[in-house]
Enzyme design. Structure first.
Site, PDB file in Angstrom:
ATOM      1  N   GLU A   9     103.988 -36.262 -12.538  1.00 19.51           N
ATOM      2  CA  GLU A   9     104.600 -36.118 -11.355  1.00 19.51           C
ATOM      3  C   GLU A   9     104.435 -34.687 -10.663  1.00 19.51           C
ATOM      4  O   GLU A   9     104.073 -34.364  -9.413  1.00 19.51           O
ATOM      5  CB  GLU A   9     105.957 -36.403 -11.156  1.00 19.51           C
ATOM      6  CG  GLU A   9     106.620 -36.522  -9.963  1.00 19.51           C
ATOM      7  CD  GLU A   9     106.145 -37.505  -8.863  1.00 19.51           C
ATOM      8  OE1 GLU A   9     105.174 -37.013  -8.011  1.00 19.51           O
ATOM      9  OE2 GLU A   9     106.521 -38.778  -8.851  1.00 19.51           O
ATOM     10  N   ASP A  26      91.728 -26.967  -7.143  1.00 15.50           N
ATOM     11  CA  ASP A  26      92.999 -27.278  -7.467  1.00 15.50           C
ATOM     12  C   ASP A  26      93.447 -28.521  -6.824  1.00 15.50           C
ATOM     13  O   ASP A  26      93.913 -29.485  -7.258  1.00 15.50           O
ATOM     14  CB  ASP A  26      93.940 -26.136  -7.310  1.00 15.50           C
ATOM     15  CG  ASP A  26      95.299 -26.185  -7.393  1.00 15.50           C
ATOM     16  OD1 ASP A  26      95.777 -26.715  -8.709  1.00 15.50           O
ATOM     17  OD2 ASP A  26      95.973 -26.661  -6.322  1.00 15.50           O
ATOM     18  N   VAL A  68     101.049 -33.057  -9.050  1.00 17.82           N
ATOM     19  CA  VAL A  68     100.499 -32.921  -7.619  1.00 17.82           C
ATOM     20  C   VAL A  68     101.566 -32.811  -6.522  1.00 17.82           C
ATOM     21  O   VAL A  68     102.816 -33.327  -6.747  1.00 17.82           O
ATOM     22  CB  VAL A  68     100.039 -34.530  -7.510  1.00 17.82           C
ATOM     23  CG1 VAL A  68      99.527 -34.823  -5.839  1.00 17.82           C
ATOM     24  CG2 VAL A  68      99.051 -34.884  -8.240  1.00 17.82           C
ATOM     25  N   GLY A  70     103.918 -30.543  -6.250  1.00 14.22           N
ATOM     26  CA  GLY A  70     104.951 -29.961  -6.690  1.00 14.22           C
ATOM     27  C   GLY A  70     106.245 -31.042  -6.821  1.00 14.22           C
ATOM     28  O   GLY A  70     106.401 -31.888  -7.550  1.00 14.22           O
ATOM     29  N   GLY A  77     106.485 -23.571  -7.453  1.00  7.81           N
ATOM     30  CA  GLY A  77     107.715 -22.883  -7.645  1.00  7.81           C
ATOM     31  C   GLY A  77     108.444 -23.428  -8.873  1.00  7.81           C
ATOM     32  O   GLY A  77     108.160 -24.526  -9.122  1.00  7.81           O
ATOM     33  N   ILE A 113     107.832 -32.922  -4.665  1.00  8.60           N
ATOM     34  CA  ILE A 113     107.357 -34.403  -3.757  1.00  8.60           C
ATOM     35  C   ILE A 113     107.166 -35.329  -4.620  1.00  8.60           C
ATOM     36  O   ILE A 113     106.412 -35.445  -5.333  1.00  8.60           O
ATOM     37  CB  ILE A 113     106.402 -34.421  -2.850  1.00  8.60           C
ATOM     38  CG1 ILE A 113     106.565 -32.856  -1.941  1.00  8.60           C
ATOM     39  CG2 ILE A 113     106.100 -35.435  -1.921  1.00  8.60           C
ATOM     40  CD1 ILE A 113     105.568 -32.654  -0.809  1.00  8.60           C
ATOM     41  N   GLU A 140      95.862 -17.856  -8.028  1.00  5.36           N
ATOM     42  CA  GLU A 140      95.469 -18.079  -9.659  1.00  5.36           C
ATOM     43  C   GLU A 140      94.613 -16.878  -9.950  1.00  5.36           C
ATOM     44  O   GLU A 140      93.975 -15.967  -9.206  1.00  5.36           O
ATOM     45  CB  GLU A 140      94.405 -19.659  -9.595  1.00  5.36           C
ATOM     46  CG  GLU A 140      95.412 -20.476  -9.120  1.00  5.36           C
ATOM     47  CD  GLU A 140      95.720 -21.457 -10.127  1.00  5.36           C
ATOM     48  OE1 GLU A 140      95.965 -21.160 -11.381  1.00  5.36           O
ATOM     49  OE2 GLU A 140      96.616 -22.361 -10.003  1.00  5.36           O
ATOM     50  N   VAL A 183     107.569 -22.695 -14.782  1.00  2.00           N
ATOM     51  CA  VAL A 183     108.021 -24.233 -14.790  1.00  2.00           C
ATOM     52  C   VAL A 183     109.013 -24.584 -16.103  1.00  2.00           C
ATOM     53  O   VAL A 183     109.911 -25.032 -15.801  1.00  2.00           O
ATOM     54  CB  VAL A 183     106.826 -25.168 -14.707  1.00  2.00           C
ATOM     55  CG1 VAL A 183     107.250 -26.602 -14.563  1.00  2.00           C
ATOM     56  CG2 VAL A 183     105.983 -24.829 -13.417  1.00  2.00           C
ATOM     57  N   LYS A 237      94.084 -32.805  -7.780  1.00  2.00           N
ATOM     58  CA  LYS A 237      95.151 -33.464  -7.199  1.00  2.00           C
ATOM     59  C   LYS A 237      94.648 -34.745  -6.500  1.00  2.00           C
ATOM     60  O   LYS A 237      95.256 -35.790  -6.590  1.00  2.00           O
ATOM     61  CB  LYS A 237      96.177 -32.766  -6.372  1.00  2.00           C
ATOM     62  CG  LYS A 237      96.833 -31.504  -7.206  1.00  2.00           C
ATOM     63  CD  LYS A 237      97.360 -30.403  -6.124  1.00  2.00           C
ATOM     64  CE  LYS A 237      97.982 -29.131  -6.965  1.00  2.00           C
ATOM     65  NZ  LYS A 237      98.461 -27.983  -6.122  1.00  2.00           N
TER      66      LYS A 237
END
Lengths: 428, 428
Positions: free
Chosen positions: B131, B203, B134, B136, B304, B138, B192, B15, B207
């Site tokens: 942002e 995970d 949660v 990715g 991603g 969206i 993970e 990222v 979120k």
């Protein structure tokens, strides 16, 4: 809490009443979320005495909505009158010139005058917002302007007219012809006074032109949206498409190409496995593709009191929170003139036509397509209990130019009966 | 243009590199859209010399990421280290205390310390944004905090762990058992380091707890999320569900009920006709329901490099544009403590169990269900080429309490072999 934010609402139809209800019912919540009281100072509508199911007696009344634009007790004008000219335009201009923020659901106004109005808003240091103008309750303007702002947008697509999608899915699900479902929609009150705004793709085209401007940093250019309505889509088309795994949707597509900005609103075949192909009834969907984010799909109610009022109030709350951005996500003066792409990107096409049942007819059609540079992927003469022979052709990738050329040649070739139907098969 | 906005980036994994690429490649676009230059002052990561495919030689280097939080040339700290404690927490606290804004993708940190960190950010007049934490790419945080702010949110649902959805859809599409697909996912690098974070629902639960806080104005309360992983879902469950028109999804649901705040993350049966049921592979989907807007569905890549970096940069651009809001959409001090709902809202349930093949076994099961107040909608002994008899039961609406009670009684009733499987059938 800081000073209250005071609204002047022009238009008390379905959406206007929805806005009044939210302000009245959720006053504590709006205050908690924005840090300010949000109140209504004044309203204007066609009739002062009509029973609308909400109490508006506490608000000042203006017979002339334009007067809301200069009232001292109004900080934000909410324009819900509609129409690309006339009173709506005069009100928005007056309000901005008087230093009011404007929130509107008026796609026609912005599609025709968005560039000048955005400039006017910025010149006066005020917001001109229109989340409710596109795809009802879906926060699509915010997603494009803010949530996906780090992306170079590669394509925006959408089903943005619920009435057309209702008609097409009703035809598909019930096997009914267009005319019958059109009448049904009219009786249900789904159609605009001028139905061509809906079924001609104009309303959806207005919306697409606004999304284009944000996505590509271009001036709003509704005039260049290539429009094709749904009125020529037959139940045969829908059935044939379904046999091949597609649904027919009135689909808007905007993308920047090497040949200019492509904007089109037309019935297309989309795969029934994609969310666009699965969209039922009056629901709207917008698909945004960006270089980093990939494909984002947003779905929700495209119209109606609650969803549209939700979008109007989101804009009002942003203003209450002090969030202020240029109308199309970047200063109006930086929006560029993009040449419209005359020829759209290549795609496979669906062609349906009726041929005279005589020797060589099919060969003639095939030859014309070949001469126009269009190669055939599949061809099927699909039933034959009539004097004429209906034929379905799916082409390989072809430009709209080549398809148009072939359609012109079909007209004079002497074997095609009536008008052929040509629909893009959209890659999604 | 006003002064540039200067970033300090902690963590140069997938990222982080995505963020660097956007800043480097889209500098003009970012400036045009925000009115400011966005630059990187300093970075920190595990290795300074590793080849990451981007040039970071122009940025100052910190061996200790926490040092980024007090650098004078940093306006925004981008925290991409991860983990609920340790360095990530120290960095975020240091940065906020030094008057920096913070953008993070760290759901674990916020799920455990979000309340205190939100307060710290507000005390220092700075933004704490997440942002990317949660779903990715969206824009779901923005949609909840801003786009749908005028709604009383009635329910938030979502498929928010791509790895689990990959495993479940792969099982469904290829007919493979859980263990085999789990190994496949591990080899593909989808899991993970501690796979239980994914398949145990932790995970995704992190979120969900963040979405709950925004939606209902409650303090983040991850501890109260009822978690059930996907590891007990068998290929039989998937096939039986499909036969009835459902897909099994690891679904998060949050809603405010008369009995308190319900938050659960568990495998559920969802109709295959709903977008949630159709979601394939690593894609994420969040469904938000509001009193005005109805149902909004947001879909996109949940992880991603590109999608997550897109979300991080959207936060950065909001800061550059001067948009500043409380972390959870309203001041941290106004977030209320909501009692967790011990019993979830009623729903039909899917029960699968294996019974000893002896007279009266089925009657015993039926009696237990009846005694627990659970009535049976459908019951099927679905094949019988084994020593034992597998049975599928679909109940009428029942509370989780009654189902749990029945499951306990099954344990001691002497006719059930192994552990029964109980899955909610979610109404969407």
């Amino acid at each position: 809490m800081s000073t209250p934010l005071r609204l002047g609402i022009a238009g008390l139809g379905t959406v206007g009443i929805g806005v009044v209800k939210i302000v009245q019912m959720h006053s504590e919540m709006l205050g908690r979320r924005t840090g300010r009281d949000i109140s209504i100072s004044a309203v204007s509508a066609s009739s002062r005495t009509k029973d609308r199911g909400v109490d508006i007696s506490g608000y000042a009344w203006e017979d002339n909505p334009v007067a809301l634009g200069s009232r001292e007790d109004v900080d934000v004008v909410v324009e819900l009158i509609g129409g690309e000219n006339g009173v709506a335009k005069a009100l928005v201009e007056t309000a901005l010139a008087h230093g009011k923020h404007v929130v509107t659901a008026n796609k026609a106004l912005l599609a025709h005058h968005g560039n000048a109005l955005a400039q006017l808003a910025e010149d006066n240091g005020r917001s001109l917002r229109y989340e409710a103008a596109v795809a009802g309750g879906i926060p699509v303007i915010k997603s494009l302007v803010e949530g996906l702002a780090a992306n170079q947008i590669t394509r925006v697509m959408g089903v943005m007219n619920g009435t057309c999608n209702y008609i097409l899915t009703r035809m598909e699900n019930a096997g009914l012809p267009y005319d019958e479902v059109f009448e049904e929609a009219r009786k249900l009150g789904f159609l605009e006074a001028d139905p061509n705004l809906d079924v001609g793709g104009i309303d959806a085209g207005h919306k697409l032109s606004l999304l284009s401007a944000i996505a590509f940093g271009t001036k709003v250019d509704f005039e260049s949206v290539v429009l094709q309505g749904i009125n020529a889509v037959s139940i045969d088309d829908i059935k044939l498409a379904r046999d091949m795994g597609y649904s027919i949707k009135l689909l808007g597509v905007a993308q920047m190409t090497g040949r200019g900005l492509e904007q089109r609103m037309s019935p297309c075949l989309v795969p029934e496995t994609h969310p666009l192909g699965q969209l039922q009834g009056g629901t709207n969907m917008v698909v945004i593709e960006g270089d980093s984010v990939g494909q984002i799909v947003l779905r929700g109610a495209g119209a109606g009191e609650g969803p549209t009022a939700s979008a109007v109030m989101a804009d009002v709350m942003d203003i209450a929170r002090g969030l202020q951005l240029p109308t199309f996500g970047q200063p109006a003066e930086t929006l560029v003139d993009a040449p419209p792409a005359v020829v759209s990107t290549g795609a496979p096409w669906y062609l349906r036509m009726v041929l005279l049942d005589k020797p060589g007819a099919l060969a003639k059609i095939a030859t014309i397509l070949g001469d126009c540079g269009v190669s055939i992927d599949r061809l099927r003469q699909y039933h034959h209990d009539e004097p004429h022979a209906p034929v379905l052709i799916v082409t390989h990738k072809a430009s709209s130019d080549d398809i148009t050329h072939a359609l012109e040649m079909f007209e004079d070739c002497g074997v095609v009966v009536g008008d052929p139907m040509a629909l893009r098969i959209e890659t999604v």
